[in-house]
Scaffold this motif. Structure first.
Motif, mmCIF file in Angstrom:
data_model
loop_
_atom_site.group_PDB
_atom_site.id
_atom_site.type_symbol
_atom_site.label_atom_id
_atom_site.label_comp_id
_atom_site.label_asym_id
_atom_site.label_seq_id
_atom_site.Cartn_x
_atom_site.Cartn_y
_atom_site.Cartn_z
ATOM 1 N N THR A 70 0.827 -1.204 0.000
ATOM 2 C CA THR A 70 0.000 0.000 0.000
ATOM 3 C C THR A 70 0.867 1.262 0.000
ATOM 4 O OG1 THR A 70 -0.114 -0.112 2.418
ATOM 5 C CG2 THR A 70 -1.948 -1.070 1.183
ATOM 6 N N THR A 71 0.269 2.373 -0.437
ATOM 7 C CA THR A 71 0.924 3.687 -0.379
ATOM 8 C C THR A 71 -0.032 4.665 0.291
ATOM 9 O OG1 THR A 71 0.041 4.575 -2.464
ATOM 10 C CG2 THR A 71 2.000 3.160 -2.607
ATOM 11 N N ASP A 72 0.418 5.898 0.468
ATOM 12 C CA ASP A 72 -0.450 6.904 1.085
ATOM 13 C C ASP A 72 -1.406 7.552 0.086
ATOM 14 O OD1 ASP A 72 1.205 8.501 -0.415
ATOM 15 O OD2 ASP A 72 2.039 9.625 1.270
ATOM 16 N N GLY A 73 -1.382 7.080 -1.167
ATOM 17 C CA GLY A 73 -2.306 7.590 -2.164
ATOM 18 C C GLY A 73 -1.792 8.774 -2.959
ATOM 19 N N THR A 74 -0.594 9.269 -2.632
ATOM 20 C CA THR A 74 -0.047 10.412 -3.352
ATOM 21 C C THR A 74 0.929 9.997 -4.444
ATOM 22 O OG1 THR A 74 1.813 10.696 -1.819
ATOM 23 C CG2 THR A 74 -0.249 11.837 -1.282
ATOM 24 N N THR A 75 1.264 8.730 -4.472
ATOM 25 C CA THR A 75 2.233 8.245 -5.450
ATOM 26 C C THR A 75 1.867 6.821 -5.852
ATOM 27 O OG1 THR A 75 4.601 7.916 -5.885
ATOM 28 C CG2 THR A 75 3.787 7.290 -3.711
ATOM 29 N N VAL A 76 2.554 6.297 -6.847
ATOM 30 C CA VAL A 76 2.351 4.923 -7.299
ATOM 31 C C VAL A 76 3.718 4.258 -7.405
ATOM 32 C CG1 VAL A 76 1.539 3.447 -9.187
ATOM 33 C CG2 VAL A 76 0.252 5.505 -8.565
ATOM 34 N N LYS A 77 3.876 3.121 -6.771
ATOM 35 C CA LYS A 77 5.146 2.414 -6.807
ATOM 36 C C LYS A 77 5.249 1.547 -8.063
ATOM 37 C CE LYS A 77 5.924 2.338 -1.818
ATOM 38 N NZ LYS A 77 6.283 1.510 -0.635
ATOM 39 N N ARG A 78 6.426 0.980 -8.266
ATOM 40 C CA ARG A 78 6.665 0.153 -9.454
ATOM 41 C C ARG A 78 5.732 -1.050 -9.466
ATOM 42 N NH1 ARG A 78 9.794 -4.315 -10.723
ATOM 43 N NH2 ARG A 78 10.550 -4.461 -8.578
ATOM 44 N N PHE A 79 5.181 -1.351 -10.646
ATOM 45 C CA PHE A 79 4.316 -2.511 -10.812
ATOM 46 C C PHE A 79 5.160 -3.747 -11.109
ATOM 47 C CE2 PHE A 79 0.006 -0.472 -12.206
ATOM 48 C CZ PHE A 79 -0.039 0.202 -10.996
ATOM 49 N N PHE A 80 4.835 -4.857 -10.458
ATOM 50 C CA PHE A 80 5.509 -6.115 -10.743
ATOM 51 C C PHE A 80 4.933 -6.701 -12.032
ATOM 52 C CE2 PHE A 80 6.214 -5.676 -6.165
ATOM 53 C CZ PHE A 80 7.570 -5.979 -6.088
ATOM 54 N N ALA A 81 5.791 -6.910 -13.009
ATOM 55 C CA ALA A 81 5.329 -7.310 -14.340
ATOM 56 C C ALA A 81 4.855 -8.754 -14.408
ATOM 57 C CB ALA A 81 6.444 -7.088 -15.364
ATOM 58 N N ARG A 82 5.414 -9.632 -13.591
ATOM 59 C CA ARG A 82 5.113 -11.057 -13.742
ATOM 60 C C ARG A 82 3.648 -11.384 -13.490
ATOM 61 N NH1 ARG A 82 7.698 -14.218 -8.485
ATOM 62 N NH2 ARG A 82 6.536 -13.092 -6.877
ATOM 63 N N ILE A 83 2.955 -10.598 -12.679
ATOM 64 C CA ILE A 83 1.562 -10.920 -12.391
ATOM 65 C C ILE A 83 0.632 -10.539 -13.554
ATOM 66 C CG2 ILE A 83 1.858 -10.758 -9.904
ATOM 67 C CD1 ILE A 83 0.662 -8.031 -9.929
ATOM 68 N N PHE A 84 1.195 -9.909 -14.593
ATOM 69 C CA PHE A 84 0.415 -9.613 -15.789
ATOM 70 C C PHE A 84 0.438 -10.784 -16.770
ATOM 71 C CE2 PHE A 84 1.133 -5.470 -14.038
ATOM 72 C CZ PHE A 84 0.081 -4.675 -14.465
ATOM 73 N N ALA A 85 1.321 -11.755 -16.536
ATOM 74 C CA ALA A 85 1.509 -12.853 -17.479
ATOM 75 C C ALA A 85 0.218 -13.613 -17.803
ATOM 76 C CB ALA A 85 2.583 -13.802 -16.965
ATOM 77 N N PRO A 86 -0.636 -13.950 -16.817
ATOM 78 C CA PRO A 86 -1.857 -14.689 -17.152
ATOM 79 C C PRO A 86 -2.760 -13.949 -18.140
ATOM 80 C CG PRO A 86 -1.434 -14.838 -14.799
ATOM 81 C CD PRO A 86 -0.469 -13.834 -15.350
ATOM 82 N N ALA A 87 -2.798 -12.619 -18.056
ATOM 83 C CA ALA A 87 -3.622 -11.851 -18.993
ATOM 84 C C ALA A 87 -3.081 -11.964 -20.411
ATOM 85 C CB ALA A 87 -3.675 -10.387 -18.556
ATOM 86 N N LEU A 88 -1.750 -11.924 -20.547
ATOM 87 C CA LEU A 88 -1.150 -12.048 -21.874
ATOM 88 C C LEU A 88 -1.327 -13.460 -22.417
ATOM 89 C CD1 LEU A 88 0.157 -9.389 -20.754
ATOM 90 C CD2 LEU A 88 2.171 -9.974 -22.095
ATOM 91 N N ASP A 89 -1.188 -14.459 -21.543
ATOM 92 C CA ASP A 89 -1.327 -15.850 -21.969
ATOM 93 C C ASP A 89 -2.733 -16.159 -22.476
ATOM 94 O OD1 ASP A 89 1.280 -16.213 -21.176
ATOM 95 O OD2 ASP A 89 0.769 -17.088 -19.231
ATOM 96 N N THR A 90 -3.722 -15.480 -21.933
ATOM 97 C CA THR A 90 -5.119 -15.737 -22.304
ATOM 98 C C THR A 90 -5.701 -14.637 -23.192
ATOM 99 O OG1 THR A 90 -5.846 -14.674 -20.247
ATOM 100 C CG2 THR A 90 -5.581 -17.074 -20.211
ATOM 101 N N GLU A 91 -4.831 -13.686 -23.608
ATOM 102 C CA GLU A 91 -5.257 -12.551 -24.442
ATOM 103 C C GLU A 91 -6.425 -11.803 -23.809
ATOM 104 O OE1 GLU A 91 -5.920 -13.987 -28.418
ATOM 105 O OE2 GLU A 91 -3.769 -14.097 -28.834
ATOM 106 N N THR A 92 -6.308 -11.600 -22.505
ATOM 107 C CA THR A 92 -7.335 -10.895 -21.736
ATOM 108 C C THR A 92 -7.000 -9.412 -21.656
ATOM 109 O OG1 THR A 92 -7.804 -12.841 -20.380
ATOM 110 C CG2 THR A 92 -8.409 -10.709 -19.457
#
Length: 255
Positions: free
Chosen positions: A148-170
């Protein structure tokens, strides 16, 4: 006034948790319903939306959420994000394995179709479960920052958790979460960060005057022919831009 507000909300929250347990026992135990049963989904959405209401949040929806086979990715501010996103649709959340062990909440999360990832392992098992869920047409919601963050910034996104979307063309849909006062100013005390315990955060939140939880659905991103790092970076930048834009508006208003 603050004491009365806390007592009313605490009572509401405790009763609501009890109602959730009873409903889960009836629907999954006696009625043998599963996550995919339409009545179960409607009940889950009502319960999560009501959870946000119990602690004083009014939901404000912007944009158009996709409603079938989509990966929602959002910035992460508070435990309340679950109730806020779940109150809009009926996504299955990907959560850290520790949540499964939480009293009452962990059991309710499991009964409602939550998927778990163990950060101490490779994550392939969780990835396969997400792939299967997406192939069934489910909506999956996750927080790629991993914290979590305090809502004023966004931290780096972990890319590996996007893999299922790419594998299923979601398609992947970025979602911006923000908590504000009724006057539109950013509300810092909702953030669940630092050394604060969950109970401390809930207790502090219950003292707040009524506030809004904004859910801004940005245009979805097509995943065909793109690498997961590129998708992760694009989502991260789009969400960060919206968060920073809100800060600029706030600065202008308060000058």
């Amino acid at each position: 006034m603050v004491f009365i507000r806390r007592m009313v909300r605490a009572t509401c929250l405790l009763i609501h948790l009890l109602v959730g347990v009873v409903l889960a026992l009836l629907l999954t135990g006696l009625a043998r319903m599963t996550y995919h049963t339409p009545y179960f989904q409607r009940t889950k959405q009502w319960w999560l939306k009501r959870l946000a209401t119990c602690v004083g949040a009014d939901l404000v929806i912007k944009g158009e959420p996709l409603t079938h086979q989509v990966l929602w990715v959002a910035n992460h501010i508070s435990w309340l994000d679950i109730g806020v996103l779940g109150g809009v649709g009926v996504p299955r959340f990907l959560s850290k394995i520790e949540v499964k062990k939480w009293p009452i909440i962990g059991w309710l999360a499991t009964q409602s179709g939550t998927l778990y990832i163990d950060r101490g392992q490779s994550g392939e098992r969780a990835a396969e479960e997400v792939r299967q869920a997406l192939r069934q047409g489910d909506r999956i919601a996750l927080f790629p920052e991993g914290t979590t963050t305090d809502g004023t910034t966004v931290k780096r996104f972990f890319a590996r958790i996007f893999a299922p979307a790419l594998d299923t063309e979601t398609p992947v849909q970025p979602v911006v979460l923000q908590y504000k006062t009724m006057n539109g100013e950013r509300l810092d005390r909702v953030a669940y960060v630092g050394e604060q315990t969950l109970l401390d955060n809930i207790w502090a939140m219950m003292a707040l005057p009524r506030f809004t939880a904004e859910i801004h659905f940005l245009p979805p991103i097509t995943t065909q022919g793109i690498e997961r790092k590129a998708v992760a970076l694009q989502c991260e930048e789009l969400i960060r831009a919206e968060v920073l834009k809100a800060d600029k508006v706030l600065s202008t208003i308060t000058k």
